[in-house]
Design an enzyme around this catalytic site. Structure first.
Site, mmCIF file in Angstrom:
data_model
loop_
_atom_site.group_PDB
_atom_site.id
_atom_site.type_symbol
_atom_site.label_atom_id
_atom_site.label_comp_id
_atom_site.label_asym_id
_atom_site.label_seq_id
_atom_site.Cartn_x
_atom_site.Cartn_y
_atom_site.Cartn_z
ATOM 1 C CG HIS A 67 37.921 35.644 44.900
ATOM 2 N ND1 HIS A 67 37.187 36.012 43.791
ATOM 3 C CD2 HIS A 67 38.557 34.497 44.561
ATOM 4 C CE1 HIS A 67 37.376 35.124 42.816
ATOM 5 N NE2 HIS A 67 38.206 34.191 43.270
ATOM 6 C CG ASP A 309 39.621 30.205 43.740
ATOM 7 O OD1 ASP A 309 39.295 31.404 43.745
ATOM 8 O OD2 ASP A 309 38.871 29.314 43.316
#
Length: 449
Positions: A67, A309
């Protein structure tokens, strides 16, 4: 072989290459961004040589879950800083997630990210389209846009148009398109029902109590059933529990599985006592029994890939009282060093690490030309020193968030160089040149131009 064929732009000499045959003491010739020679290449000439004696050359590590917060939340991270951290950590390619502002739901959203990355990305890249009620009927077209890594669905832990917690919506998403769909599987209704646990406690140690195993298992069972009904291939992200791992082991015909270094390395309650909200992520870090089950999934092959992640928030944001504190932590830069420490500790082989960080991603997502050291493939390499002993520190982290949960941890094994399309972009913790990463190509999808 004629004389012109023995010319290379770059010749990597003296290292141990992790090829499909295993560990091989061979030279590697790179020309025009591709691997053009393997073996004893002392007769070759090259514009540049790379002395890899004492080093292991891995196929370029691909982090298939990051992200980077651009656009909209660039005070936490942007494409430049996120990919800079990637190459400093030995990562040659990333798949970036759609929960930015605006959300990545349309062709225009995707193309805006690709335009930003064209001048700022240090590594290869692709971007997920978010699967949503608002674009479900268009996903077959959207997932085949150049530079798209596929569709990402949030069954929980999201907001607005990106949250897809209704089975009817999920079925519409799965019936539109053919590529493998990445899933964040937490049951939103159960999370809402149980949020009072966190609110009344105010203690981050209760994060895995609020977001319990049943929240994850229930969502995983639901989406796997819908995948079977629709015939869609699924990729279940960041598995955190023994129960999910046992369930998914029985559904490998259509489902692939991701594990995270965080879940394989940190465990409750110790991490919450030591790190507080810096250990807060979704799904949560759980106790040692669950961690042991995840490692068993790595060993028996249930786990297909590792992703980081990478989900940065500033220290000021993380310092908010729980549960107002946001979930997520940095990870792309530490993925390879942390997993090399696990190799050093004997928890997995270097061969298995290659499968989990490059070959696996290429296989299940259909990445063209990447994931192995073989003739004709892109010359992407993560060069590591297995004997190096280093200390991970916050000051090494390139993320705009400026922290890592592994601050102060000593690891054995370190990324010495990152090469992308035959070009050295990082060596000895130093960046080389300027950002020049390109969009990844996928089998059956028109490449980006």
């Amino acid at each position: 072989m004629t004389a012109p064929e023995r010319r290379a732009d770059l010749l990597i000499q003296g290292g141990t290459a992790m090829t499909p045959n295993g560990r091989e003491g061979i030279d590697i010739a790179c020309r025009d961004g591709k691997i053009v020679g393997l073996g004893d290449l002392r007769a070759w000439t090259a514009a540049e040589t790379f002395d890899a004696r004492g080093l292991h050359i891995l196929p370029g590590v691909i982090d298939s879950q990051v992200h980077f917060r651009e656009p909209g939340l660039t005070h936490k991270e942007d494409i430049e800083s996120g990919t800079r951290g990637a190459v400093l950590g030995g990562v040659t390619g990333v798949f970036e997630m759609p929960n930015t502002n605006p959300l990545t739901l349309t062709a225009a959203d995707l193309n805006a990210k690709l335009a930003s990355a064209a001048h700022s990305a240090w590594c290869e890249h692709a971007f997920y389209i978010g699967g949503s009620a608002v674009n479900a009927e268009h996903l077959a077209e959207l997932e085949n846009l150049p530079g798209c890594s596929g569709v990402k669905v949030f069954m929980g832990s999201s907001f607005g148009d990106l949250l897809a917690d209704d089975d009817g919506v999920l079925e519409r998403i799965l019936r539109s398109g053919q590529r493998r769909v990445a899933i964040h599987a937490e049951d939103e209704a159960r999370l809402k029902e149980r949020k009072e646990i966190a609110q009344s406690s105010g203690a981050v140690r209760d994060h895995p109590v609020w977001r319990d195993v049943e929240s994850a298992l229930k969502a995983t069972r639901r989406i796997v059933a819908l995948g079977q009904k629709t015939g869609r291939l699924l990729h279940i992200l960041h598995i955190s529990s023994a129960e999910e791992m046992r369930f998914l082991a029985g559904h490998k015909q259509r489902v692939t599985v991701e594990a995270l270094p965080h879940h394989l390395t940190l465990s409750a309650p110790e991490c919450y006592e030591r790190l507080g909200t810096l250990a807060q992520m979704n799904p949560p870090v759980r106790d040692a029994a669950h961690q042991a089950a995840l490692w068993e999934g790595v060993r028996d092959g249930t786990v297909d890939v590792l992703g980081s992640d990478h989900a940065p928030h500033t220290l000021e944001e993380k310092a908010q009282p729980y549960p107002q504190s946001p979930s997520g932590m940095t990870g792309v830069q530490t993925l390879l060093p942390i997993m090399l420490e696990h190799v050093h500790q004997g928890r997995l082989s270097l061969e298995r690490l290659v499968d989990l960080t490059s070959a696996g991603q290429a296989r299940i997502f259909g990445i063209a030309g990447k994931g192995r050291i073989a003739l004709g493939y892109d010359a992407d390499f993560s060069v590591v020193d297995l004997q190096a002993e280093r200390r991970i520190e916050n000051r090494w982290i390139a993320s705009r968030a400026n922290w890592t949960p592994y601050d102060g941890m000593t690891v054995h094994g370190w990324p010495i160089a990152t090469l992308i399309r035959g070009r050295v972009v990082m060596r000895d913790d130093t960046l080389m040149g300027k950002p020049a990463g390109r969009p990844m190509a996928f089998w059956g999808v028109r490449p980006h131009r």
